[in-house]
Scaffold this motif. Sequence first.
Motif, short mmCIF file in Angstrom:
data_model
loop_
_atom_site.label_atom_id
_atom_site.label_comp_id
_atom_site.label_asym_id
_atom_site.label_seq_id
_atom_site.Cartn_x
_atom_site.Cartn_y
_atom_site.Cartn_z
N GLY A 12 41.91 75.87 -4.65
CA GLY A 12 41.68 74.47 -5.02
C GLY A 12 40.94 74.36 -6.34
O GLY A 12 39.82 74.84 -6.47
N MET A 15 37.62 69.06 -8.93
CA MET A 15 36.40 69.10 -9.76
C MET A 15 35.44 70.18 -9.28
O MET A 15 34.80 70.87 -10.07
CB MET A 15 35.72 67.72 -9.72
CG MET A 15 36.53 66.64 -10.41
SD MET A 15 35.63 65.10 -10.58
CE MET A 15 35.91 64.32 -8.99
N VAL A 16 35.35 70.37 -7.95
CA VAL A 16 34.36 71.31 -7.41
C VAL A 16 34.83 72.77 -7.54
O VAL A 16 34.08 73.63 -8.00
CB VAL A 16 34.04 70.94 -5.94
CG1 VAL A 16 33.07 71.94 -5.34
CG2 VAL A 16 33.46 69.53 -5.88
N GLU A 35 45.82 76.83 -7.41
CA GLU A 35 45.91 75.36 -7.36
C GLU A 35 47.38 74.93 -7.19
O GLU A 35 48.28 75.45 -7.85
CB GLU A 35 45.31 74.75 -8.65
CG GLU A 35 45.57 73.27 -8.86
CD GLU A 35 45.12 72.35 -7.72
OE1 GLU A 35 43.99 72.48 -7.24
OE2 GLU A 35 45.93 71.48 -7.30
N ALA A 36 47.56 73.95 -6.30
CA ALA A 36 48.91 73.49 -6.00
C ALA A 36 49.51 72.69 -7.15
O ALA A 36 50.70 72.80 -7.44
CB ALA A 36 48.88 72.65 -4.72
N ARG A 51 40.18 56.19 -10.70
CA ARG A 51 39.15 56.98 -10.02
C ARG A 51 38.07 57.40 -11.01
O ARG A 51 38.35 58.11 -11.97
CB ARG A 51 39.77 58.23 -9.37
CG ARG A 51 40.76 57.94 -8.26
CD ARG A 51 40.12 57.27 -7.05
NE ARG A 51 39.05 58.02 -6.44
CZ ARG A 51 39.19 58.88 -5.44
NH1 ARG A 51 40.39 59.08 -4.94
NH2 ARG A 51 38.16 59.52 -4.95
N ALA A 54 30.23 58.54 -10.42
CA ALA A 54 28.90 58.43 -11.01
C ALA A 54 28.30 59.83 -10.98
O ALA A 54 27.91 60.32 -9.92
CB ALA A 54 28.07 57.46 -10.19
N LEU A 137 47.97 78.28 -1.02
CA LEU A 137 47.54 79.22 0.00
C LEU A 137 48.54 79.17 1.16
O LEU A 137 48.86 78.09 1.68
CB LEU A 137 46.16 78.82 0.51
CG LEU A 137 45.68 79.57 1.75
CD1 LEU A 137 45.36 81.01 1.41
CD2 LEU A 137 44.47 78.88 2.36
N ASP A 290 34.60 68.73 -0.78
CA ASP A 290 35.18 67.96 0.32
C ASP A 290 35.76 68.84 1.42
O ASP A 290 35.98 68.38 2.54
CB ASP A 290 36.29 67.02 -0.22
CG ASP A 290 35.71 65.70 -0.73
OD1 ASP A 290 34.49 65.67 -1.03
OD2 ASP A 290 36.46 64.71 -0.86
N GLY A 300 27.83 56.87 -3.99
CA GLY A 300 28.51 57.67 -5.01
C GLY A 300 28.03 59.11 -5.03
O GLY A 300 27.74 59.65 -6.10
N GLN A 301 27.94 59.75 -3.86
CA GLN A 301 27.35 61.09 -3.82
C GLN A 301 28.34 62.21 -3.51
O GLN A 301 27.98 63.38 -3.56
CB GLN A 301 26.20 61.13 -2.81
CG GLN A 301 24.94 60.46 -3.30
CD GLN A 301 24.40 61.10 -4.57
OE1 GLN A 301 24.32 62.31 -4.68
NE2 GLN A 301 24.07 60.29 -5.56
N GLY A 302 29.61 61.87 -3.16
CA GLY A 302 30.54 62.89 -2.68
C GLY A 302 30.71 64.08 -3.60
O GLY A 302 30.44 65.23 -3.22
N VAL A 303 31.12 63.84 -4.83
CA VAL A 303 31.37 64.98 -5.70
C VAL A 303 30.06 65.59 -6.19
O VAL A 303 29.98 66.78 -6.49
CB VAL A 303 32.32 64.59 -6.86
CG1 VAL A 303 31.61 63.85 -7.96
CG2 VAL A 303 32.99 65.84 -7.42
N ASN A 304 29.00 64.76 -6.20
CA ASN A 304 27.69 65.31 -6.59
C ASN A 304 27.22 66.35 -5.58
O ASN A 304 26.65 67.38 -5.95
CB ASN A 304 26.66 64.18 -6.72
CG ASN A 304 26.94 63.33 -7.97
OD1 ASN A 304 26.97 63.85 -9.08
ND2 ASN A 304 27.17 62.05 -7.79
#
Length: 410
Positions: A12, A15-16, A35-36, A51, A54, A137, A290, A300-304
């Motif tokens: 994957g 971003m992460v 990566e797909a 998309r 923050a 994968l 994720d 707004g904390q998911g990707v952080n």
Amino acid sequence: MSDLNYDVVIIGAGMVGATTASLLSRSGFTVALVEAHKPQEFDSDADVGLRVSAISPGSAAVLEQAGVWKAISAQRVRPYRRMQVEDGIDSEPLLFDAPAFNLERLGTIVENSLTQWSLWQLVSNTGLVDCYCPDRLKAIEFDDTHNRVLLNSDKMLTATLVIGADGARSRVRKAIGVRQDYWAYNQQGLVAVVGKQKPNPGVAWQRFMPGGPLAFLPLEDGRSSIVWTRPSIEAERLLALDTDEFCSELSIASSGWLGEVESCGPRAAFPLSMRLSECYAAQRTVLIGDAAHTVHPLAGQGVNLGFADAAGLTESLIRARHAGGDIGSAKVLQSYSVSRRSESETMAFGMHSLRSLFDIEALSVVRQAGFAVVRRSWTLKDMFLQRAAGVAGNAPRLAKGASLQELMRS
Ligand SMILES: Cc1cc2nc3c(=O)[nH]c(=O)nc-3n(C[C@H](O)[C@H](O)[C@H](O)COP(=O)(O)OP(=O)(O)OC[C@H]3O[C@@H](n4cnc5c(N)ncnc54)[C@H](O)[C@@H]3O)c2cc1C
């Protein structure tokens, strides 16, 4: 296949995953990234994407060590220094100003496509990371000393450690048999780029209302990117309205702030859920971003959280290598898993509780009292901001400004 051996294979390049690939390759590990889909090239002449994220100061520090923040911040991004939170009734808003907390900024609004493309260019062009794309994968074979990663192309990669950065429906998580708690909120996050009568002066504004919060995030050109959380059926209705009708409903929902909504681009909505894996590591494999957790986007904390996973894991692996240890050993991975899971559990349940508090009309008195307490308490505001900024006491050292060189020396 003897020539396809790596210290780390990452599944994957969101971003992460791509950030982790860059951090680890810059720390001297051999890295493969699978990566797909190749990310779409970022086009600064096209309109702002739907998309955005923050990005907290802590995440910006991590991206800087990954070698990509300079390229991102040279493009159309919008730093913000004030956050204004309203409770949707009539009490005074909560204001958080960066200088009052000795911060230069509270965060930066960045299009996800810009972050993804900048990272992809970095990892695929520097020659430090071997990218397998498009590829997927297919299966993982587990062993005591290494894992074998089989791809759809029938390539077989051997890794001391496999990292699952393959998003919320992680196949890697399923392969290692890690259970996940899952709450579907029956809500959707409706996103769009909108313009109000007055330009957004650089404020991240949020109003909590029954049914879900409404956020306006500032963009470089004075417009705002909105995330409007609504019950799913209501989100479908809002998506189906024509532009004028939608603008007028949004004007009512955000009344009193910057005037009427005058323009609105395309709209989309994403189902919201919370997912928390019971642990983040097993069988020479770890989960990040994720793939490990998803949280409600109201803060707004998911990707952080995901960038902090990338930093925390990099630190654990550098420490393990220093000590002459095996980077895929249960002991090393356990320390990453325990520290990062505890952090994301706190965040996920914090968002979960906040969401419930604002969802139940009968709790409006409790909400108002809570707002009043936070408004008066510098300690609470400071605690909240340090965590949101990604620089609280338990944050990874990379998020607090340490460099990879410092970590590799110490
Ligand atoms: C409405 C909304 C607003 C949000 N706003 C914010 C915000 O302001 N701030 C914030 O911090 N977060 C926000 N988030 C959350 C944030 O978008 C996510 O946390 C983040 O995108 C997750 O990144 P990731 O790299 O972990 O996963 P993903 O972006 O899902 O990347 C996973 C990658 O893995 C690849 N992949 C999947 N399976 C395979 C496979 N089998 N083989 C090879 N590759 C594979 C995919 O193609 C993809 O590229 C928001 C979320 C929503 C829904």
